[in-house]
Motif scaffolding. Structure first.
Motif, short mmCIF file in Angstrom:
data_model
loop_
_atom_site.label_atom_id
_atom_site.label_comp_id
_atom_site.label_asym_id
_atom_site.label_seq_id
_atom_site.Cartn_x
_atom_site.Cartn_y
_atom_site.Cartn_z
N LEU A 13 0.80 -1.23 0.00
CA LEU A 13 0.00 0.00 0.00
C LEU A 13 0.84 1.28 0.00
O LEU A 13 0.41 2.29 -0.54
N ILE A 14 2.01 1.25 0.58
CA ILE A 14 2.82 2.46 0.68
C ILE A 14 3.17 3.01 -0.70
O ILE A 14 3.33 4.23 -0.86
N PHE A 75 -1.82 13.04 2.89
CA PHE A 75 -1.27 11.73 3.24
C PHE A 75 -2.28 10.90 4.03
O PHE A 75 -2.50 9.73 3.73
N MET A 76 -2.90 11.51 5.03
CA MET A 76 -3.88 10.78 5.84
C MET A 76 -5.08 10.35 4.99
O MET A 76 -5.60 9.24 5.15
N TYR A 77 -5.52 11.22 4.09
CA TYR A 77 -6.61 10.86 3.19
C TYR A 77 -6.22 9.65 2.33
O TYR A 77 -7.02 8.72 2.16
N LEU A 83 -6.76 1.97 2.40
CA LEU A 83 -7.30 0.94 3.29
C LEU A 83 -8.72 0.57 2.88
O LEU A 83 -9.08 -0.61 2.85
N ALA A 84 -9.53 1.57 2.56
CA ALA A 84 -10.90 1.30 2.14
C ALA A 84 -10.93 0.51 0.84
O ALA A 84 -11.77 -0.38 0.66
N GLU A 90 -17.32 -0.98 3.68
CA GLU A 90 -18.20 -1.41 4.78
C GLU A 90 -17.41 -1.92 5.98
O GLU A 90 -17.72 -1.60 7.12
N ARG A 91 -16.39 -2.70 5.73
CA ARG A 91 -15.57 -3.22 6.84
C ARG A 91 -14.84 -2.09 7.55
O ARG A 91 -14.76 -2.06 8.78
N LEU A 92 -14.30 -1.14 6.79
CA LEU A 92 -13.63 0.01 7.39
C LEU A 92 -14.61 0.85 8.21
O LEU A 92 -14.29 1.28 9.32
#
Length: 107
Positions: A13-14, A75-77, A83-84, A90-92
Motif C-alpha cells: 500500500l505504501i 497523506f492521511m486521506y 485501506l478502504a 463497509e468493513r472500514l
C-alpha cells in the motif's frame, strides 16, 4: 475513475499512498501558488510583474507551513482511501463506527 491514479495496485500500500500523496500535494502546491499570484495580478500590470511582486512580498514560512499541513492531510486521506480500497468500505466503516462483531465467549 482515472486509471493512472492507481499505479501500483499489486504492490504494498505504501507505493500507492506515496505516489498519490506526491501527486495531490504537487497539485495543491501549484493551486496555492496560483491563488497568491492571482491576488497580485490585480495589482500589477502583467503576469511577470505580478510574479516578481509575489516573490518579493510572500510570507514564505507561512506558505510552506500551509503546504506541510496540506501534505499531511493529503497523506492521511490517501492512507484511509487505500485501506478502504483493500479491505472494503463497509468493513472500514464497521471498524471505525461500529458495531463490531460479537465474539463467542465460550471459545
Amino acid at each position: 475513475m482515472l486509471p493512472f491514479i492507481n499505479r501500483f495496485p499489486d504492490k504494498p500500500l505504501i507505493w500507492n499512498i506515496a505516489c498519490k500523496t506526491l501527486m495531490y500535494a504537487f497539485v495543491a502546491l501549484v493551486v496555492h501558488y496560483l491563488e497568491r499570484l492571482y491576488d497580485h495580478w490585480n495589482e500589477a500590470s502583467g503576469f511577470l510583474d505580478a510574479n516578481a511582486l509575489l516573490w518579493s512580498s510572500m510570507n514564505w514560512p507561512r506558505f510552506w507551513a500551509v503546504q506541510i499541513l496540506l501534505a499531511t492531510l493529503i497523506f492521511m486521506y490517501c492512507v484511509i482511501a487505500e485501506l478502504a480500497r483493500v479491505i472494503g468500505h463497509e468493513r472500514l466503516k464497521r471498524m471505525f463506527i461500529g458495531p463490531l462483531p460479537v465474539k463467542d465467549a465460550s471459545v
